[in-house]
Design a protein around this motif. Structure first.
Motif, PDB file in Angstrom:
ATOM      1  N   VAL A  97       0.840  -1.197   0.000  1.00  0.00           N
ATOM      2  CA  VAL A  97       0.000   0.000   0.000  1.00  0.00           C
ATOM      3  C   VAL A  97       0.876   1.248   0.000  1.00  0.00           C
ATOM      4  N   LEU A  98       1.906   1.239   0.829  1.00  0.00           N
ATOM      5  CA  LEU A  98       2.699   2.451   0.985  1.00  0.00           C
ATOM      6  C   LEU A  98       3.556   2.747  -0.243  1.00  0.00           C
ATOM      7  N   TRP A 125       5.739   1.653  -7.166  1.00  0.00           N
ATOM      8  CA  TRP A 125       6.884   1.236  -7.980  1.00  0.00           C
ATOM      9  C   TRP A 125       6.423   0.329  -9.118  1.00  0.00           C
ATOM     10  N   LEU A 126       5.505  -0.576  -8.756  1.00  0.00           N
ATOM     11  CA  LEU A 126       5.082  -1.562  -9.746  1.00  0.00           C
ATOM     12  C   LEU A 126       4.343  -0.890 -10.897  1.00  0.00           C
ATOM     13  N   GLY A 156      11.156  -1.835  -8.203  1.00  0.00           N
ATOM     14  CA  GLY A 156      10.239  -2.690  -8.944  1.00  0.00           C
ATOM     15  C   GLY A 156      10.661  -4.152  -8.838  1.00  0.00           C
ATOM     16  N   ILE A 157      11.967  -4.401  -9.061  1.00  0.00           N
ATOM     17  CA  ILE A 157      12.467  -5.774  -8.942  1.00  0.00           C
ATOM     18  C   ILE A 157      12.254  -6.284  -7.526  1.00  0.00           C
ATOM     19  N   LEU A 158      12.576  -5.434  -6.574  1.00  0.00           N
ATOM     20  CA  LEU A 158      12.435  -5.822  -5.164  1.00  0.00           C
ATOM     21  C   LEU A 158      10.993  -6.187  -4.859  1.00  0.00           C
ATOM     22  N   PHE A 160       9.379  -9.644  -3.630  1.00  0.00           N
ATOM     23  CA  PHE A 160       8.575  -9.691  -2.416  1.00  0.00           C
ATOM     24  C   PHE A 160       7.240 -10.379  -2.688  1.00  0.00           C
ATOM     25  N   ILE A 161       6.663 -10.085  -3.851  1.00  0.00           N
ATOM     26  CA  ILE A 161       5.375 -10.701  -4.172  1.00  0.00           C
ATOM     27  C   ILE A 161       5.538 -12.220  -4.257  1.00  0.00           C
ATOM     28  N   PHE A 162       6.599 -12.655  -4.920  1.00  0.00           N
ATOM     29  CA  PHE A 162       6.838 -14.103  -5.017  1.00  0.00           C
ATOM     30  C   PHE A 162       7.021 -14.708  -3.632  1.00  0.00           C
ATOM     31  N   ALA A 163       7.818 -14.021  -2.818  1.00  0.00           N
ATOM     32  CA  ALA A 163       8.054 -14.527  -1.468  1.00  0.00           C
ATOM     33  C   ALA A 163       6.740 -14.625  -0.708  1.00  0.00           C
ATOM     34  N   PHE A 164       5.897 -13.625  -0.893  1.00  0.00           N
ATOM     35  CA  PHE A 164       4.619 -13.630  -0.181  1.00  0.00           C
ATOM     36  C   PHE A 164       3.736 -14.775  -0.678  1.00  0.00           C
TER      37      PHE A 164
END
Lengths: 612, 338
Positions: A210-211, A216-217, A254-256, A260-264
């Motif tokens: 959210v923040l 970035w995406l 963006g990469i980060l 993070f999305i994959f990790a989540f």
């Protein structure tokens, strides 16, 4: 048609309840249906073993019929064929294939017999030929592999989806809640520690997205729209330039965010899976692991994860993430003009690769010559060091040579002194106004100074020579121990057979050394491709070649190798990051292709008894 | 029985076993033969004299070969040591500070050393301190990281192990300088460049240290698994096995990793120069001394560079010579296993 490689381990449950678990399995396709033939090991008689034929079932539509948990053979289902026409047809096909296979095997054996008759040189040629003949097949295999990868990925996703659906349908209410609130199931089962971690992960993810993550995406596709806006400041009565988007940060974060999305997603899946396991354990009447057990497992069962967590995190953040970033930079126009702050950079596709690889363009000429010199340099640097180092080690090892330790110590001492000191000194030693030229002139050997570093050919020879000076002590160290390991009786018996020293070296020492140090040779070849220190400290890549043009304000020279070129482009006055990362990727391609070639035809693949 | 005792016992057993194995090699005198019989046997079959002419010829060629080897080795020693004596001589030169066409100083003195510490331009003490701090911190943490990764990969077969190793192999093939610019930007965001460059460098060294797990893994692979299993039977946890059984056996590789970690910052001038970005205070010795040789400085600071080089080389060389044995073990082990 070639036989599909059977999976290493196939477990098939047959209709009568017995399990086939056996390596002699053949998979084949007929009329678009996959079949599997195997001989169950439960039948003891080797000759009269009955062949069991199975047909691959379509994925069962009714999800409830699927067995829970283990799916045999990676999610495939096999059903034994009933007697009938189909079975006969399949059996005939199987026999044909089996015969074909047997023939192929016999042919291969013949080849092996011929191969053993060849001498070493012919074997090498044979291997080389086989290697190049195999290249088209590699590509086919590669594409097949990629296809299989995506197929397996699809299957895996489907399996996961099925599993998720089943978990939701049959799970307890707490499991269902944890689809939304992560860790809820763990709390319900008393695993507060895991639950807390899951919950924290979810909280962190949502807050981050959210923040900033979403921001970035959303800009990732364009790498920013507005670089600067001019804002009128009423108080000061001037217009101030305000920076809005920053391509660099957008790309990085963006990469980060994607990471993070994959990790989540992985964590979420883990959370659901754990709830299912907890449900199953509770249903069977056992107790689930408590938080105390979890804490204990950190130092016991899961100790390897504890050990790996921090280092792997470091590698992901400071090696893998940056490299992915730089790979993506190769597809943008990021350079000193488009620094991403004052002027945004954006995606340009393959344009950078085009400019360096298009035949005939100025850059591609420079690239070709530098690549050629890099390979020549790596080859000579590796093998001159290797043979001379081995030679020195053999001299010191020779029986009758005294104060062996003294000679070794002196050579080893030169390793200890940091390279930048010794190499910078040597570089100045051979400078136009350096000590060597001065002495040569004083002794009237030459009239004008020799341009050791400013004459292209001479500079190349000089870097190779100084590299020998640097490398011999290392090789001496490495080879001494290995040379001592060669059994003495080999030499003794060859002496009786009348072999002279050179023959002994060629027939005993060298093959043994090549065998043992094969992997090392490859490693040192690769590290020589990236041998920045020697080139940069001695000649700085010079003498410059203006006819190649400049990239990023850096003009490459005769002794420039790819890695110093990359460095020059990155740190030059007009730093050209996009070309630097293109070169970095090309270095990777060169290195990986070379490793692949060498691993295929490496001497270490030979059998050890070839040496006797 | 406590774990301490268990592991101690296991170790003792291992030592005994080795000793027993060593004993086998020494042939005990065969009691069936008397002393005279043995000498007779020896005379007949072992000490058979070779034809005289061949022996003499061999001796002569051998002596010639040895002389040649001595000459070659002596020349090599001179060539290999020449630059170092050159640096030492130049560091004592007082009459000029730039490049000169001779090695032996005309006027000897400690001027350059004094200058190294007093001249405001060469901030040698600060550089030395930076490098020392980097070396100490990096060596400790890097060793911990490398041992952790290599032990985990050597002893456990877990899901994703192959993937992890392949990942490190593939990403290890990219040249390290590729990411310079990104790392610089990242670290400057956290204020870890310029004056704080040593801290940024420490972070970079440490974070990527897991990639160099190969040599230590090769070492761990050679330690017998039966030790672990025995300890496991006695109820030791994995952590206890690592710290109390495997680690004490791994002294050579631990020292090798520490040595490598300590020596790396002393020679790294690329990263150091780039991260410090022309800030004198943030240099390490390599970056600083190299900076003294840039075109605008070399005429004033060449001999100062030599003095600095000597001061850096002496402690490193002493340390290296003391721990040479471990270095050789590590390097050769790594070379053979690849």
């Amino acid at each position: 048609m070639k036989k599909k490689k059977a999976p290493d381990f196939v477990t098939v449950e047959l209709r009568d309840g017995s399990e086939v678990n056996n390596e002699e399995v053949m998979l084949f396709k007929m009329n678009g249906v996959s079949y599997l033939a195997c001989a169950p090991q439960s039948q003891p008689d080797e000759e009269g073993r009955e062949i069991v034929l199975c047909r691959r079932q379509k994925r069962s539509v009714n999800v409830d019929e699927l067995p829970v948990g283990k799916f045999p053979d990676g999610g495939m289902f096999w059903q034994q064929l009933p007697c009938g026409e189909e079975q006969d047809a399949v059996f005939a096909e199987f026999c044909r294939r089996y015969e074909q296979e047997a023939q192929e095997k016999r042919r291969k054996e013949l080849k092996a017999a011929e191969y053993l008759k060849l001498n070493r040189w012919q074997r090498f040629v044979y291997k080389l030929k086989a290697f190049f003949c195999a290249i088209p097949r590699w590509f086919v295999a590669l594409f097949k592999k990629i296809g299989r990868f995506f197929k397996n990925l699809g299957l895996k996703i489907a399996d996961n989806a099925v599993d998720l659906w089943r978990t939701f349908r049959y799970g307890s209410w707490s499991t269902r809640v944890s689809f939304l609130v992560m860790g809820f199931g763990n709390f319900a089962h008393g695993q507060w520690l895991r639950g807390l971690l899951f919950l924290l992960m979810q909280g962190a993810f949502i807050t981050y997205m959210v923040l900033s993550g979403a921001h970035w995406l959303s800009l990732f596709g364009t790498l920013g729209k507005v670089a600067t806006v001019e804002v009128y400041d009423e108080v000061l009565d001037i217009t101030i330039v305000q920076h809005v988007d920053n391509s660099f940060k957008i790309l990085l974060y963006g990469i980060l965010t994607i990471f993070f999305i994959f990790a989540f997603a992985y964590t979420w899946r883990l959370n659901v899976k754990q709830c299912r396991i907890c449900d199953e354990i509770t249903r069977s009447g056992k107790k689930v692991k408590s938080a105390k057990d979890d804490l204990k497992s950190i130092v016991d069962d899961q100790f390897h994860k504890t050990l790996l967590s921090l280092p792997v995190f470091g590698i992901v953040m400071f090696t893998i993430l940056p490299i992915i970033f730089m790979i993506l930079v190769a597809f943008t126009n990021y350079d000193y003009l488009h620094d991403g702050y004052n002027n945004l950079f954006t995606w340009v596709g393959l344009e950078n690769f085009n400019s360096i690889l298009t035949f005939g363009s100025g850059l591609s000429v420079a690239f070709g010559e530098i690549l050629a010199w890099t390979l020549i340099w790596a080859f000579f640097a590796t093998f001159s060091n290797y043979f001379l180092g081995m030679f020195v080690a053999m001299m010191i090892n020779k029986k009758g040579i005294k104060i062996k330790k003294f000679w070794r110590t002196i050579l080893v001492m030169t390793i200890a002194i940091p390279q930048f000191i010794s190499l910078l000194y040597v570089s100045n030693l051979f400078a136009d106004n350096g000590v060597v030229n001065a002495y040569l002139i004083r002794w009237h050997i030459i009239d004008s100074p020799i341009h050791f570093w400013t004459d292209g050919t001479l500079a190349k020879i000089m870097v190779l020579a100084v590299n020998i000076w640097v490398g011999i002590p290392y090789l001496m160290l490495i080879t001494t121990g290995i040379l001592m390991n060669i059994p003495d009786d080999l030499y003794e018996s060859s002496k009786i057979d009348g072999a002279n020293g050179f023959q002994q070296f060629a027939k005993i020492t060298l093959p043994y050394m090549l065998f043992v140090t094969g992997p090392y040779l490859l490693n040192s070849f690769i590290s020589n491709i990236n041998n920045f220190n020697v080139i940069y400290l001695l000649s700085e890549g010079g003498p410059a070649r203006p006819d190649w043009g400049q990239v990023g304000g850096y003009i490459a020279g005769d002794t420039t190798i790819l890695i110093t070129w990359l460095f020059g482009i990155t740190t030059g006055a007009e730093a050209n990051y996009k070309m630097a990362s293109v070169i970095g990727i090309l270095i990777f391609v060169v290195v990986s292709v070379l490793s692949l070639i060498v691993f295929t035809i490496m001497p270490s693949n030979r059998r050890e008894d070839d040496f006797s | 029985m406590t774990e301490q005792e268990t592991s101690q016992q296991i170790l003792d057993f291992d030592v005994d076993f080795n000793a027993a194995a060593a004993n086998v090699e020494i042939d005990p005198p065969d009691p069936n033969f008397t002393q005279t019989e043995q000498t007779e046997f020896r005379k007949r079959f072992v000490d058979v004299p070779r034809p005289v002419s061949r022996l003499v010829g061999q001796r002569v060629t051998n002596r010639i070969a040895n002389t040649v080897i001595y000459i070659v080795l002596s020349i090599m020693c001179i060539v290999w040591l020449l630059p170092f004596f050159g640096i030492v001589f130049e560091s004592f030169r007082c009459e000029s500070t730039g490049l000169e066409g001779y090695i032996f100083p005309k006027k000897w003195g400690f001027d350059n050393y004094v200058r190294l510490f007093t001249d405001p331009t060469s901030n040698f003490l600060r550089w030395f301190g930076n490098t020392l701090a980097m070396g100490l911190i990096t060596s400790v943490v890097q060793t911990a990281f490398q041992l952790a990764v290599s032990y985990a990969l050597s002893r456990n077969r877990f899901k994703g192990r192959k993937f992890l190793m392949n990942m490190m192999l593939v990403f290890g093939m990219f040249p390290g300088f590729l990411t310079l610019i990104l790392l610089y930007t990242l670290l400057s965001d956290w204020n870890l460049t310029m004056t704080n460059a040593p801290w940024g460098l420490i972070l970079i060294y440490i974070a990527s240290s897991g990639m160099g797990y190969y040599i230590a893994k090769g070492f761990f692979d050679t330690i017998s698994h039966s030790l672990d299993e025995a300890a496991r039977v006695d109820g030791a946890t994995q952590m206890q096995i690592f710290f109390k059984i495997i680690l004490p056996l791994s002294k050579p590789i631990v020292i090798y990793t520490i040595l490598m970690g300590f020596m790396a910052p002393w020679g790294d001038f690329v990263m150091a120069t780039f991260m410090a970005n022309n800030t004198n205070n943030g240099y390490n010795v390599a970056a600083g001394l190299q900076w003294l040789l840039t075109d605008s400085m070399i005429n004033d600071y060449y001999t100062t560079f030599c003095a600095g080089g000597v001061l850096v080389a002496i402690p490193i060389t002493i340390l290296f010579m003391l721990l040479q044995k471990y270095y050789v073990a590590g390097v050769t082990g790594g070379a053979v296993k690849g």
